[in-house]
Design an enzyme around this catalytic site. Sequence first.
Site, mmCIF file in Angstrom:
data_model
loop_
_atom_site.group_PDB
_atom_site.id
_atom_site.type_symbol
_atom_site.label_atom_id
_atom_site.label_comp_id
_atom_site.label_asym_id
_atom_site.label_seq_id
_atom_site.Cartn_x
_atom_site.Cartn_y
_atom_site.Cartn_z
ATOM 1 N N PRO A 11 -3.006 -2.635 -0.384
ATOM 2 C CA PRO A 11 -3.732 -3.637 -0.402
ATOM 3 C C PRO A 11 -3.205 -3.898 1.324
ATOM 4 O O PRO A 11 -2.642 -4.065 2.230
ATOM 5 C CB PRO A 11 -2.618 -5.000 -0.909
ATOM 6 C CG PRO A 11 -1.444 -3.936 -1.241
ATOM 7 C CD PRO A 11 -1.816 -2.905 -1.306
ATOM 8 N N ASN A 12 -4.611 -4.204 2.086
ATOM 9 C CA ASN A 12 -4.251 -4.890 3.383
ATOM 10 C C ASN A 12 -5.201 -4.342 4.181
ATOM 11 O O ASN A 12 -5.369 -3.840 5.123
ATOM 12 C CB ASN A 12 -3.453 -6.547 3.411
ATOM 13 C CG ASN A 12 -3.167 -7.275 2.613
ATOM 14 O OD1 ASN A 12 -4.638 -7.571 2.777
ATOM 15 N ND2 ASN A 12 -2.164 -7.405 1.931
ATOM 16 N N ARG A 19 -6.462 -6.592 11.653
ATOM 17 C CA ARG A 19 -5.027 -7.300 11.370
ATOM 18 C C ARG A 19 -4.011 -7.353 11.800
ATOM 19 O O ARG A 19 -3.406 -5.913 12.311
ATOM 20 C CB ARG A 19 -4.866 -6.856 9.931
ATOM 21 C CG ARG A 19 -3.930 -7.304 8.938
ATOM 22 C CD ARG A 19 -3.430 -6.076 7.855
ATOM 23 N NE ARG A 19 -2.331 -6.547 7.151
ATOM 24 C CZ ARG A 19 -1.189 -6.187 6.471
ATOM 25 N NH1 ARG A 19 -1.345 -4.167 6.366
ATOM 26 N NH2 ARG A 19 -0.181 -6.509 6.196
ATOM 27 N N TYR A 24 0.302 -3.623 13.466
ATOM 28 C CA TYR A 24 -0.235 -2.056 12.499
ATOM 29 C C TYR A 24 -1.132 -1.558 13.748
ATOM 30 O O TYR A 24 -1.500 -0.534 12.962
ATOM 31 C CB TYR A 24 -1.009 -3.007 11.624
ATOM 32 C CG TYR A 24 -0.530 -3.948 10.509
ATOM 33 C CD1 TYR A 24 0.611 -2.949 9.637
ATOM 34 C CD2 TYR A 24 0.007 -5.233 10.546
ATOM 35 C CE1 TYR A 24 1.377 -3.753 8.617
ATOM 36 C CE2 TYR A 24 0.566 -6.103 9.650
ATOM 37 C CZ TYR A 24 1.728 -5.291 8.363
ATOM 38 O OH TYR A 24 2.121 -5.690 7.836
ATOM 39 N N ASN A 75 1.100 5.165 1.812
ATOM 40 C CA ASN A 75 0.961 3.722 2.590
ATOM 41 C C ASN A 75 1.108 2.788 1.277
ATOM 42 O O ASN A 75 -0.466 1.838 1.331
ATOM 43 C CB ASN A 75 0.362 3.268 3.054
ATOM 44 C CG ASN A 75 0.969 1.990 4.162
ATOM 45 O OD1 ASN A 75 1.647 0.781 3.664
ATOM 46 N ND2 ASN A 75 1.178 1.764 5.577
ATOM 47 N N ALA A 78 2.372 -3.937 0.270
ATOM 48 C CA ALA A 78 3.094 -4.611 0.162
ATOM 49 C C ALA A 78 3.709 -4.401 -0.988
ATOM 50 O O ALA A 78 4.836 -4.704 -1.433
ATOM 51 C CB ALA A 78 2.644 -6.843 -0.081
ATOM 52 N N GLU A 99 6.431 8.562 2.028
ATOM 53 C CA GLU A 99 5.648 7.391 1.549
ATOM 54 C C GLU A 99 5.337 6.686 3.448
ATOM 55 O O GLU A 99 6.174 7.219 4.434
ATOM 56 C CB GLU A 99 6.936 6.136 1.222
ATOM 57 C CG GLU A 99 6.563 4.945 1.391
ATOM 58 C CD GLU A 99 7.758 3.716 0.880
ATOM 59 O OE1 GLU A 99 8.968 4.735 0.463
ATOM 60 O OE2 GLU A 99 8.050 2.222 0.827
ATOM 61 N N HIS A 101 5.008 4.071 6.173
ATOM 62 C CA HIS A 101 4.529 2.779 7.493
ATOM 63 C C HIS A 101 4.007 2.325 8.250
ATOM 64 O O HIS A 101 4.988 3.651 9.300
ATOM 65 C CB HIS A 101 5.839 1.312 7.122
ATOM 66 C CG HIS A 101 6.393 1.588 5.312
ATOM 67 N ND1 HIS A 101 5.404 0.495 4.401
ATOM 68 C CD2 HIS A 101 6.857 1.953 4.293
ATOM 69 C CE1 HIS A 101 6.066 0.709 3.088
ATOM 70 N NE2 HIS A 101 6.959 1.954 2.982
ATOM 71 N N ARG A 108 11.650 -5.928 10.804
ATOM 72 C CA ARG A 108 11.003 -7.148 10.372
ATOM 73 C C ARG A 108 11.729 -7.986 8.969
ATOM 74 O O ARG A 108 13.194 -8.333 9.235
ATOM 75 C CB ARG A 108 9.301 -6.760 9.398
ATOM 76 C CG ARG A 108 8.628 -5.860 10.927
ATOM 77 C CD ARG A 108 7.345 -5.405 10.472
ATOM 78 N NE ARG A 108 7.028 -6.712 10.179
ATOM 79 C CZ ARG A 108 5.617 -6.566 9.231
ATOM 80 N NH1 ARG A 108 4.956 -4.739 8.811
ATOM 81 N NH2 ARG A 108 4.908 -7.746 9.278
HETATM 82 C C1 DHK Z 1 1.833 -2.664 5.285
HETATM 83 C C2 DHK Z 1 2.135 -3.692 4.843
HETATM 84 O O1 DHK Z 1 0.653 -4.395 4.410
HETATM 85 C C3 DHK Z 1 3.107 -4.346 4.661
HETATM 86 O O2 DHK Z 1 2.926 -5.616 3.443
HETATM 87 C C4 DHK Z 1 4.499 -3.759 4.873
HETATM 88 C C5 DHK Z 1 3.098 -2.286 5.953
HETATM 89 C C6 DHK Z 1 4.696 -2.795 5.653
HETATM 90 C C7 DHK Z 1 3.392 -1.157 7.173
HETATM 91 O O3 DHK Z 1 3.710 -1.128 7.879
HETATM 92 O O4 DHK Z 1 2.384 -0.236 7.071
HETATM 93 O O5 DHK Z 1 5.826 -4.680 4.561
#
Ligand code: DHK
Length: 144
Positions: A11-12, A19, A24, A75, A78, A99, A101, A108
Amino acid sequence: MAHRVLVLNGPNLNMLGTREPQTYGSQTLADIEKMAIAEGKTLGLEVTCRQSNIEGELVTWIQQALGNFDAIVINPGAYSHTSIAIHDAFRAVALPVIEVHLSNIYTREAFRHHSYVSPVAMGVICGLGATGYRLALHALAEKL
Ligand code: DHK
């Protein structure tokens, strides 16, 4: 035959680029996916990329990876911190998982410090931005 790797983003992550770029990075998901496919080619891996904002869709794709892919890079966004369903799906298929991130989740908020995916992952990469996906593919190219 080339090993097949499924790269999943949760998500996101479809909002990368706009974003919170300070957290990121400025690359879009399309940039990262293009890079992953190209990097895979140089490593002899056939990379397929998918993104979903829906937990159940990610679970279904993990289930369907059995027999269709040799490994998964994920990835989970959340869902890393909340999803027992994704944890269980990885246990069910028992495929090698890395995995990734983009951010360093340990620098964080405390709620990001625990991942349900890490215990079922072969390895975890965080804090290196989009480079993390490249490193994950390199690791799989060596280990598959
Ligand atoms: C991406 C997200 O959307 C967060 O919810 C995670 C992760 C971290 C990232 O660092 O890629 O906490």
